[in-house]
Design an enzyme around this catalytic site. Structure first.
Site, mmCIF file in Angstrom:
data_model
loop_
_atom_site.group_PDB
_atom_site.id
_atom_site.type_symbol
_atom_site.label_atom_id
_atom_site.label_comp_id
_atom_site.label_asym_id
_atom_site.label_seq_id
_atom_site.Cartn_x
_atom_site.Cartn_y
_atom_site.Cartn_z
ATOM 1 C CB THR A 133 -0.950 0.017 1.216
ATOM 2 O OG1 THR A 133 -0.177 0.039 2.418
ATOM 3 C CG2 THR A 133 -1.866 -1.202 1.219
ATOM 4 C CG ASP A 134 -0.599 4.539 -2.231
ATOM 5 O OD1 ASP A 134 -1.494 4.613 -1.351
ATOM 6 O OD2 ASP A 134 -0.848 4.722 -3.440
ATOM 7 C CB ALA A 135 1.211 8.193 1.237
ATOM 8 C CD GLN A 180 -4.300 4.670 5.814
ATOM 9 O OE1 GLN A 180 -5.465 4.304 5.939
ATOM 10 N NE2 GLN A 180 -3.654 5.299 6.762
#
Length: 139
Positions: free
Chosen positions: A12-14, A16
């Site tokens: 996942t990334d920033a 979410q």
């Protein structure tokens, strides 16, 4: 063919949600699993001197997946010849049944030793025959 993948936190990334680069990896995981189910996996082909590089890959993102979701990846062969193979992918959220991503990939066959394109019919007819028989049973 259906392949399951549980979304990991590191995917996942920033925001979410699953980072877009991971979907391409999942396509590959599902493709390798599919070929194994057909009875002619990547390892076996590699041992016989055949590689299957990606020529193109495409994806469309419809809804995000998040940490802990289970991606249900459907793989289908759209085109198969002695020179090339094209596959399609649909990824669903297993819990909700929602379609989250679609995609495709195209591949050719090369001789591992030289890196040059080849026709399975000419150089490895037994691989072509095995895959054709397996694909007929699968459809």
């Amino acid at each position: 063919m259906k392949y399951l993948h549980t979304v990991q936190f590191y995917e996942t990334d920033a925001m979410q949600i699953v980072h877009h680069s991971n979907y391409i990896r999942w396509f590959e995981e599902a493709r390798i699993s599919y070929l194994s189910e057909l009875g002619y996996n990547y390892k076996k082909m590699s041992d016989e001197g055949i590689s299957i590089p990606v020529l193109a890959v495409d994806s469309q993102f419809k809804k995000p997946l998040r940490f802990g979701d289970t991606a249900q990846i459907h793989v289908a062969v759209e085109m198969f010849t002695a020179f090339r193979m094209e596959l399609s992918y649909e990824i669903y959220n297993e819990e909700t049944g929602e379609l989250t991503t679609t995609g495709s990939s195209s591949h050719c066959y090369i001789l591992s030793e030289t890196g040059r394109p080849t026709s399975l019919k000419r150089t490895h007819p037994h691989i072509l025959d095995a895959l054709e028989k397996a694909l007929k049973k699968d459809s």
